[in-house]
Structures are given as C-alpha cells and as structure tokens.
Motif scaffolding. Sequence first.
Motif, short mmCIF file in Angstrom:
data_model
loop_
_atom_site.label_atom_id
_atom_site.label_comp_id
_atom_site.label_asym_id
_atom_site.label_seq_id
_atom_site.Cartn_x
_atom_site.Cartn_y
_atom_site.Cartn_z
N ARG A 26 -31.22 -66.71 -32.60
CA ARG A 26 -29.94 -66.00 -32.63
C ARG A 26 -29.58 -65.43 -31.27
NH1 ARG A 26 -29.36 -61.35 -36.19
NH2 ARG A 26 -27.22 -61.53 -35.45
N GLU A 27 -30.58 -64.89 -30.58
CA GLU A 27 -30.32 -64.33 -29.24
C GLU A 27 -29.82 -65.39 -28.28
OE1 GLU A 27 -33.98 -62.53 -28.17
OE2 GLU A 27 -33.76 -60.83 -29.55
N ARG A 28 -30.24 -66.65 -28.50
CA ARG A 28 -29.79 -67.76 -27.66
C ARG A 28 -28.43 -68.28 -28.08
NH1 ARG A 28 -34.71 -71.69 -28.35
NH2 ARG A 28 -32.95 -73.15 -28.34
N GLY A 29 -27.85 -67.73 -29.12
CA GLY A 29 -26.55 -68.18 -29.58
C GLY A 29 -26.60 -69.28 -30.62
N VAL A 30 -27.79 -69.56 -31.16
CA VAL A 30 -27.92 -70.59 -32.20
C VAL A 30 -27.48 -69.99 -33.54
CG1 VAL A 30 -29.53 -72.07 -33.45
CG2 VAL A 30 -29.77 -71.76 -30.98
N THR A 31 -26.53 -70.63 -34.20
CA THR A 31 -26.04 -70.16 -35.49
C THR A 31 -27.10 -70.38 -36.57
OG1 THR A 31 -23.75 -70.66 -34.89
CG2 THR A 31 -24.25 -70.48 -37.24
N VAL A 32 -27.25 -69.39 -37.46
CA VAL A 32 -28.19 -69.48 -38.57
C VAL A 32 -27.41 -69.35 -39.87
CG1 VAL A 32 -30.27 -68.54 -39.64
CG2 VAL A 32 -29.99 -68.42 -37.15
N VAL A 33 -27.58 -70.32 -40.76
CA VAL A 33 -26.86 -70.33 -42.04
C VAL A 33 -27.87 -70.19 -43.19
CG1 VAL A 33 -25.46 -71.72 -43.62
CG2 VAL A 33 -24.97 -71.74 -41.16
#
Length: 444
Positions: free
Chosen positions: A47-54
């Motif tokens: 998340r900190e890297r900007g990866v979306t989590v669904v």
Amino acid sequence: MERLGTGIGWRPEIADAVERMPGIDWVEVVSENVCPGHLPESLLRLRERGVTVVPHGVSLGLGGADRPDAGRLTALAERAEALGSPLVTEHIAFVRAGGPLTASPCLEAGHLLPVPRTRDALDVLCENIRVAQDALPVPLAVENIAALFSWPDEELTEGQFLYELADRTGVRLLVDVANLHTNHVNRGEDPARALAELPLEAIAYVHVAGGFERDGVWHDSHAHPVPRPVLDILAGLAARVTPPGVLLERDENFPEPADLERELADIREAVERGAAGRAATPVREAEPRTAGQERPEARERLGLAQAALLSALVAGTPVPEGFDRVRLGVQARALAAKRAGVVAKVAPELPEILGDAYRPAFLAYAQGHPMTGGYRRDALDFAEHVLLAGRPGHAGARRELRAWWLERSGPAPRSGRPAARLVRATGRPAARLARATRRALLRR
C-alpha cells in the motif's frame, strides 16, 4: 471504473515474491483472512508503494435465500476502509441453507455453490445486493462462479442472468474467465455466448486461474497453471472491451516466482491479442429494462430448494428431483475433500497427531456430521467425535488429542465430578449440558 492494471492474488505463502514481482499494479486479498487492526506487513508495504489492495469476500452468500448477515457486511466494510480499497468483491453463490426460513437445520457448504438461474433466484439476489450496497462504503462487484452441476428448469442463460442483475442493481461484475471455461466443460455452456450477452460497461475486473480435468469434469482448483482455453476466453473478452483489471489467482501448490511471472506475461499477451482484433467485434448495446421487485414468496421457494440440495450434498438425504445424481455425487465428494483440507489448515495439529489416519477418519466423520458452524468449530467437533469413539488407538496420541481439544474448547468441568451430578448442579440449557457431559467424559 478505476483502471487497475495487472494484478495477482496476495497469499501469505507468496507474499515476499509478490512484493518483488515487476509490473504488479494491484493485489486482491481474501477478506476473511485479514484483520483490519493487524494487517500483514507485506500488505502495508504494498500500500505504501501505491499498490491497490482489493478485499475479496467468500462467505457472504449473496445468492442465498436469507438476507445478507449484518455482521458479515460490517466486517467486509471494515476491511475495505482499512485497506483503502476502491471497491469490494463477492460471489454470486450460496454457501449455507436452512434455518428459520425453512424450519430446518442451518447447514454450511464450506464452498461456493451455484444459484439457479430462475426469476425467483434473480429477484432474491437483486434485493440482497441492494442490501449489501447500502451497507458498504465503496462499490460492490460480484463474481460468476464455477459449478460441477446444473439446476433443473433454469430460465436464463448465464449471460442473461448477469446482464439483468447488473441492469437492475447497478452492481459491477467480476468476470472470471476460468469459471466460464469450467462451466463450458461441466455444463456445456458456450463462453462466447456468455461474453456476447454480458453488459461490458459493468465489468470491474477479470479473474484468471488454472484447474484440471478428471473423468470429464473440470475442477477449478486454483492450484494449476492457467490453460490455453482460459487464455483464449480472456482474449475473446479483450476483443470486446479493455478490461479495467486482470488478476491471476493461485491458492495453493504455489510454483516458483518465475513461473508465476510467466503466467502473468501470458495473461498480458492474451489481453493484447484480443485488443488487436477489437475493431471487427460488434459490442452489444444495453437495452432498457424495468427494475423489477422481489416477490415475498420467492425467498421461501428458493430457501426450500437450496436447503434440499445442500442437505443432499452434505447430509446424505435424497437427491432432489431433476438433478444429475452422478454430478451431485462428484460435488459431495469434492465438498468433503475440501472440508478435510481446510480443517487441516486451520488446525494443523490434527493431521500431525493422527498422521495418515486423519484424512480417512475425517471423511468418514463428514458423512454423518454436516458442518454447521464454520471450519474452526468443525475441527473441534471432529476431535471430540474421534475421542468419544475411543480413537486414536495409540494412548499417547489420545492424550495429545484430548489436551488439544480441552485447550481450545473452553472451560471444562473438574475431572473428578461424575457427569450426571455435574449436569444437575449446573442448571445449564440442554445444549450446554450435553457439552458439559461430553467434556466430563473426555476428562476421564
């Protein structure tokens, strides 16, 4: 719809590999496997890297006859907020049946089972989705599922069912192309027809996964490489519309990271291959429809039908009229095998204590003991059953299993008090009395 890109299902077993994989735009996590207050460090770093989590739910049972459970909806909403997710997803399936609506025992399938493609089921599903949408802080998308059998007297094709569902509720669709392939093999349904009937504008993202065929039945295992027919269906979808996101699912039997990366490359290639031919592919335009209303009697009819089917699958009652008995036998065995496997995961001490005897003992237990309270309760009930039956034969294993059961089943009565006196003295309700009696016996 937000563009998600290429993603992979996040699982603890491959968490480190996922963090290092190039080109991962987003991940999906099984909602029930994460706790909002204790998110895995790997997910936090992504998340900190900007990866979306669904978050992807598996236990809501939107296709069941009962209205969605408020507690499960709250849990799904909490996970969406904790993960900062743009949407949440669930399945067009039922996972339990029975209870007050049908005046029968509530049974758990431990698996996603198909709803009948009937007007009754569609009305109930639409209302359940509206309830869920009102309770969630972000948009909901629902997934078509794989099935081993068909319901008799269905009124709609899969594409028609999904089209009307999206049209009447505004829900997004999670299109699983591996499940379209499964239903092609198992139910003779044409994936191309389903794609042609889908409301393309409603697609949130796409699942891709592997499986295997045995005795003419396709098993959607999520434990094998993605086969060519599934990639071809993905290309067919991409020929009609650019999917906002595509995700590789893998739940077990994890290969080396390089193999997963090759599968992701194959998925990207299939999307590009489909897009190259898009100009020549006609796109179905949406047709105006009426919203429709849930008919009160639809829930009761659906509930009775689902309870009868699930009882046949997990409790050995007669197969309802119109179903393929052979296919239901395959499904029943698959449910028992999955149940044994999941219990072994949530309670790994059981196969360690029982050794090679664990699986046959559990499968024999499952035949007469339907699951009613989830997998952790199931593990405790199985251990209790084994102990009350005087097994395992080895005294050391018996002591170890008894200690495991007592540690996890709550406060136990003092070992020296006879069970009958204990029952009279406590004044507990019948169910608790029975458990107290069993505990007393197990302590002897």
